[in-house]
Design a protein around this motif. Structure first.
Motif, PDB file in Angstrom:
ATOM      1  N   LYS A 262      31.299  56.897  64.509  1.00  0.00           N
ATOM      2  CA  LYS A 262      31.559  57.714  63.321  1.00  0.00           C
ATOM      3  C   LYS A 262      32.476  56.923  62.380  1.00  0.00           C
ATOM      4  O   LYS A 262      33.675  56.758  62.671  1.00  0.00           O
ATOM      5  CB  LYS A 262      32.217  59.035  63.720  1.00  0.00           C
ATOM      6  CG  LYS A 262      31.245  60.033  64.332  1.00  0.00           C
ATOM      7  CD  LYS A 262      31.943  61.343  64.638  1.00  0.00           C
ATOM      8  CE  LYS A 262      30.947  62.396  65.107  1.00  0.00           C
ATOM      9  NZ  LYS A 262      30.068  62.868  64.019  1.00  0.00           N
ATOM     10  N   SER A 286      33.243  66.283  64.816  1.00  0.00           N
ATOM     11  CA  SER A 286      32.130  66.468  65.745  1.00  0.00           C
ATOM     12  C   SER A 286      31.989  67.912  66.189  1.00  0.00           C
ATOM     13  O   SER A 286      31.143  68.221  67.017  1.00  0.00           O
ATOM     14  CB  SER A 286      32.304  65.577  66.984  1.00  0.00           C
ATOM     15  OG  SER A 286      32.130  64.220  66.658  1.00  0.00           O
ATOM     16  N   GLN A 380      21.877  51.728  71.480  1.00  0.00           N
ATOM     17  CA  GLN A 380      22.335  53.114  71.597  1.00  0.00           C
ATOM     18  C   GLN A 380      21.473  53.884  72.593  1.00  0.00           C
ATOM     19  O   GLN A 380      21.986  54.715  73.354  1.00  0.00           O
ATOM     20  CB  GLN A 380      22.317  53.802  70.238  1.00  0.00           C
ATOM     21  CG  GLN A 380      22.862  55.223  70.281  1.00  0.00           C
ATOM     22  CD  GLN A 380      23.081  55.819  68.904  1.00  0.00           C
ATOM     23  OE1 GLN A 380      23.027  55.132  67.900  1.00  0.00           O
ATOM     24  NE2 GLN A 380      23.327  57.120  68.852  1.00  0.00           N
ATOM     25  N   ASP A 384      22.642  55.744  76.066  1.00  0.00           N
ATOM     26  CA  ASP A 384      22.380  57.159  76.285  1.00  0.00           C
ATOM     27  C   ASP A 384      21.664  57.386  77.614  1.00  0.00           C
ATOM     28  O   ASP A 384      22.009  58.302  78.369  1.00  0.00           O
ATOM     29  CB  ASP A 384      21.542  57.704  75.129  1.00  0.00           C
ATOM     30  CG  ASP A 384      21.339  59.205  75.232  1.00  0.00           C
ATOM     31  OD1 ASP A 384      22.349  59.927  75.364  1.00  0.00           O
ATOM     32  OD2 ASP A 384      20.179  59.654  75.182  1.00  0.00           O
ATOM     33  N   LYS A 433      29.385  62.389  76.649  1.00  0.00           N
ATOM     34  CA  LYS A 433      28.688  63.506  77.277  1.00  0.00           C
ATOM     35  C   LYS A 433      29.622  64.418  78.069  1.00  0.00           C
ATOM     36  O   LYS A 433      29.394  65.622  78.158  1.00  0.00           O
ATOM     37  CB  LYS A 433      27.584  62.976  78.196  1.00  0.00           C
ATOM     38  CG  LYS A 433      26.419  62.341  77.455  1.00  0.00           C
ATOM     39  CD  LYS A 433      25.373  61.826  78.424  1.00  0.00           C
ATOM     40  CE  LYS A 433      24.210  61.163  77.682  1.00  0.00           C
ATOM     41  NZ  LYS A 433      23.211  60.613  78.626  1.00  0.00           N
ATOM     42  N   ASP A 442      29.025  67.815  68.879  1.00  0.00           N
ATOM     43  CA  ASP A 442      28.217  66.601  68.792  1.00  0.00           C
ATOM     44  C   ASP A 442      28.759  65.610  69.816  1.00  0.00           C
ATOM     45  O   ASP A 442      29.869  65.096  69.670  1.00  0.00           O
ATOM     46  CB  ASP A 442      28.311  66.025  67.381  1.00  0.00           C
ATOM     47  CG  ASP A 442      27.608  64.676  67.242  1.00  0.00           C
ATOM     48  OD1 ASP A 442      26.891  64.274  68.180  1.00  0.00           O
ATOM     49  OD2 ASP A 442      27.784  64.021  66.197  1.00  0.00           O
ATOM     50  N   LYS A 443      27.996  65.363  70.863  1.00  0.00           N
ATOM     51  CA  LYS A 443      28.422  64.447  71.925  1.00  0.00           C
ATOM     52  C   LYS A 443      27.508  63.222  71.984  1.00  0.00           C
ATOM     53  O   LYS A 443      27.201  62.705  73.067  1.00  0.00           O
ATOM     54  CB  LYS A 443      28.442  65.170  73.272  1.00  0.00           C
ATOM     55  CG  LYS A 443      29.429  66.336  73.335  1.00  0.00           C
ATOM     56  CD  LYS A 443      29.423  67.002  74.700  1.00  0.00           C
ATOM     57  CE  LYS A 443      30.370  68.187  74.744  1.00  0.00           C
ATOM     58  NZ  LYS A 443      30.364  68.859  76.073  1.00  0.00           N
ATOM     59  N   THR A 444      27.097  62.764  70.819  1.00  0.00           N
ATOM     60  CA  THR A 444      26.240  61.576  70.740  1.00  0.00           C
ATOM     61  C   THR A 444      26.876  60.396  71.458  1.00  0.00           C
ATOM     62  O   THR A 444      28.077  60.144  71.327  1.00  0.00           O
ATOM     63  CB  THR A 444      25.992  61.201  69.268  1.00  0.00           C
ATOM     64  OG1 THR A 444      25.380  62.299  68.601  1.00  0.00           O
ATOM     65  CG2 THR A 444      25.093  59.978  69.157  1.00  0.00           C
ATOM     66  N   THR A 445      26.067  59.675  72.216  1.00  0.00           N
ATOM     67  CA  THR A 445      26.510  58.434  72.848  1.00  0.00           C
ATOM     68  C   THR A 445      26.196  57.266  71.911  1.00  0.00           C
ATOM     69  O   THR A 445      25.095  57.182  71.369  1.00  0.00           O
ATOM     70  CB  THR A 445      25.811  58.226  74.201  1.00  0.00           C
ATOM     71  OG1 THR A 445      26.212  59.274  75.092  1.00  0.00           O
ATOM     72  CG2 THR A 445      26.169  56.888  74.814  1.00  0.00           C
ATOM     73  N   TYR A 446      27.173  56.377  71.728  1.00  0.00           N
ATOM     74  CA  TYR A 446      27.002  55.248  70.816  1.00  0.00           C
ATOM     75  C   TYR A 446      26.959  53.938  71.594  1.00  0.00           C
ATOM     76  O   TYR A 446      27.518  53.831  72.692  1.00  0.00           O
ATOM     77  CB  TYR A 446      28.152  55.198  69.811  1.00  0.00           C
ATOM     78  CG  TYR A 446      28.260  56.441  68.956  1.00  0.00           C
ATOM     79  CD1 TYR A 446      27.316  56.716  67.973  1.00  0.00           C
ATOM     80  CD2 TYR A 446      29.298  57.351  69.139  1.00  0.00           C
ATOM     81  CE1 TYR A 446      27.411  57.859  67.197  1.00  0.00           C
ATOM     82  CE2 TYR A 446      29.398  58.499  68.365  1.00  0.00           C
ATOM     83  CZ  TYR A 446      28.450  58.743  67.400  1.00  0.00           C
ATOM     84  OH  TYR A 446      28.540  59.877  66.631  1.00  0.00           O
ATOM     85  N   THR A 483      34.846  57.269  67.815  1.00  0.00           N
ATOM     86  CA  THR A 483      34.293  58.551  68.223  1.00  0.00           C
ATOM     87  C   THR A 483      35.316  59.659  67.996  1.00  0.00           C
ATOM     88  O   THR A 483      36.519  59.416  67.939  1.00  0.00           O
ATOM     89  CB  THR A 483      33.897  58.544  69.714  1.00  0.00           C
ATOM     90  OG1 THR A 483      35.057  58.291  70.515  1.00  0.00           O
ATOM     91  CG2 THR A 483      32.854  57.486  69.988  1.00  0.00           C
TER      92      THR A 483
END
Length: 544
Positions: A262, A286, A380, A384, A433, A442-446, A483
């Motif tokens: 982010k 997030s 990415q 994930d 996660k 929002d728990k997006t993995t980068y 993050t």
């Protein structure tokens, strides 16, 4: 709190015009005084600092007041003209909702705080040209001056299915003419927001002034789109007013980014005090809009970073400004510790919710690394699918930040090492996660590859933790991931920090240094407050 700061935390959107002037660092930023979210009535809020760490708020620099900015004062940039004269170019949203470019000057140039600004009476200076929609023409860059004295500035735009940097030229900084061709455009991109264009030295970590043009520099073109800040490195041909990149944007995961998490709408500026280029950016939330409205603010600022061109000439390197080290306290360290498969050890003795950690890993038996064809995969997606719970050979190994004692909550920043047809590849991931027991986040993995050779140098990580924001610098700043996380349990004194190895092969911690971080002084609304040292998230210290 560092840059999102002060009483102006209702709605922080993006940088507008950071600069250094007469001994003072200035941060102008987009702020909505009426809402926790973006909307009409945006202003240029203004804060200042003597050290990039401790900040104090000033009156708004620009507010909607004239036909050329009746709806909002949007983003722009500051430029220092000859004679040490600062000026602002900014995008106004006029009464018809068209985006136009305007000029403002300080009322008193002898005032190092630049408290008052006066809009030029003959604004706007630039209006949307033919072929460009009225809402696709914004965010002027810091201007630069060519060898012949001509001033130049770039405006972000989109036309004919191409994102672009429209070039304007002027002899007096008031009368501007559009160049016949954009400085650069790409059909692989969307609308360019908050463009940036600046030189970088090819043989030094020092920064150079934006107007420097000589054989000792390359140029960087950055554009914000698709929720990320992308950049390309190349050659600026002044005589033709063309930017020739080493490689074009591709619209794929291989495109270079300032940050792979982010991090958006960044601005850089040349710091003449220390001969360096500084980068800051907006880091959004997030959690939900309802959460933002409830707490009354949203968005914060990244730690200022020094940026320079890597020795390989292919990418930029970023590192937190050295002033941040002044907040370090209560150091703990670990040397030469073996991490066997499945091992986890706590880094105790520091305030884990507000910390600075540097760790270096040695990897024996690299020839046993798993094979991967990196030309066919998105980093990415690997991060994930193969998150911190999935055992590989070399990796995952790294840090578990903002974790509960039993690891129910944890944010994992880790590496995996692969081999391909030619050499070894280092993958860096940030796995959110398990960052919170809350589900509506929002728990997006980068993820990003780190351009280092683990045969020649150790795999390194520096992570800055501050309650709801984690900024991680892999490979001495070659890849960065920021993050936002919102743990329910791992907060304040209940937060813990661990180093771990979940790979089947052992790794060695050559060195780990960790510090608790003291709080920056923030003067807001005439009242001194102590804030956690980076920008705020859900810290209980925060009291808007």
């Amino acid at each position: 709190m560092l840059c999102s700061m002060l009483e102006h935390v209702l709605d922080y959107i993006s940088n507008t015009g950071p600069m250094y002037y007469k001994g003072v660092y200035h941060l102008f930023y987009q702020y909505n005084p009426n809402s926790a979210w973006f909307g009409d009535g945006m202003v240029w809020a203004h804060s200042a600092s003597y050290d990039l760490i401790n900040w104090f708020g000033l009156d708004h620099a620009l507010v909607p007041s004239e036909p050329f900015d009746a709806i909002s004062c949007w983003s722009g940039s500051a430029t220092i003209l000859p004679g040490d004269k600062p000026v602002i170019l900014y995008t106004g949203i006029d009464a018809n909702y068209n985006q136009v470019q305007n000029l403002a000057n300080p009322k008193n140039e002898s005032d190092p705080l630049l408290v008052e600004w006066v809009k030029y009476s003959r604004n706007p200076l630039m209006t949307p040209p033919d072929g460009v929609k009225g809402d696709n023409f914004r965010d002027p860059t810091t201007a630069w001056q060519g060898p012949d004295g001509t001033w130049k500035v770039v405006i972000g735009s989109y036309s004919n299915s191409q994102g672009m940097a429209i070039l304007y030229q002027s002899q007096d900084f008031v009368h501007w003419t559009m160049h016949r061709d954009p400085l650069y455009s790409s059909s692989k991109t969307e609308m360019w927001e908050c463009p940036d264009f600046f030189p970088v030295s090819i043989n030094s970590t020092n920064g150079v002034d934006t107007s420097v043009e000589n054989p000792s520099v390359r140029h960087v073109m950055k554009a914000s789109f698709n929720s990320h800040d992308y950049y390309i490195v190349g050659t600026y041909v002044t005589e033709q007013e063309r930017f020739l990149p080493d490689a074009d944007f591709t619209g794929t995961s291989s495109d270079l980014r300032f940050d792979y998490g982010k991090f958006y709408a960044s601005k850089s500026f040349f710091d003449g005090k220390k001969n360096r280029r500084i980068l800051c950016a907006w880091v959004n939330e997030s959690d939900s809009m309802e959460d933002d409205l409830k707490k009354g603010w949203s968005g914060l600022q990244s730690i200022p970073r020094q940026i320079w061109l890597d020795l390989n000439g292919k990418q930029l390197v970023q590192w937190p400004v050295e002033e941040l080290n002044s907040l370090r306290d209560n150091e703990v360290y670990v040397y030469d510790k073996q991490l066997e498969s499945g091992s986890v050890f706590e880094v105790s003795g520091i305030t884990a919710s507000q910390a600075d950690i540097e760790i270096m890993f040695e990897l024996p038996k690299l020839e046993e690394a798993e094979f991967i064809d990196t030309s066919l995969v998105d980093p990415q997606l690997i991060c994930d699918k193969q998150d911190a719970s999935v055992t590989g050979k070399f990796g995952p190994f790294g840090l578990l930040a903002l974790a509960t004692k039993d690891l129910t909550e944890q944010t994992a920043i880790f590496f995996r090492v692969f081999r391909d047809h030619k050499d070894y590849k280092v993958l860096m991931c940030s796995d959110q996660k398990r960052s919170s027991l809350r589900n509506e986040l929002d728990k997006t993995t980068y993820g990003a590859f780190v351009d280092i050779d683990p045969q020649r140098e150790m795999v390194s990580l520096r992570t800055l933790i501050d309650h709801s924001i984690i900024e991680s610098f892999g490979g001495k700043g070659r890849s960065v991931i920021t993050t936002r996380v919102y743990p329910e349990l791992a907060i304040n004194d209940e937060a813990h920090l661990f180093a771990f190895n979940n790979g089947s092969l052992s790794v060695r911690v050559s060195r780990l240094n960790a510090w608790s971080m003291n709080k920056a002084q923030i003067i807001a609304g005439g009242k001194l407050k102590l804030y956690p040292r980076i920008s705020r998230g859900r810290s209980k210290e925060y009291d808007p």
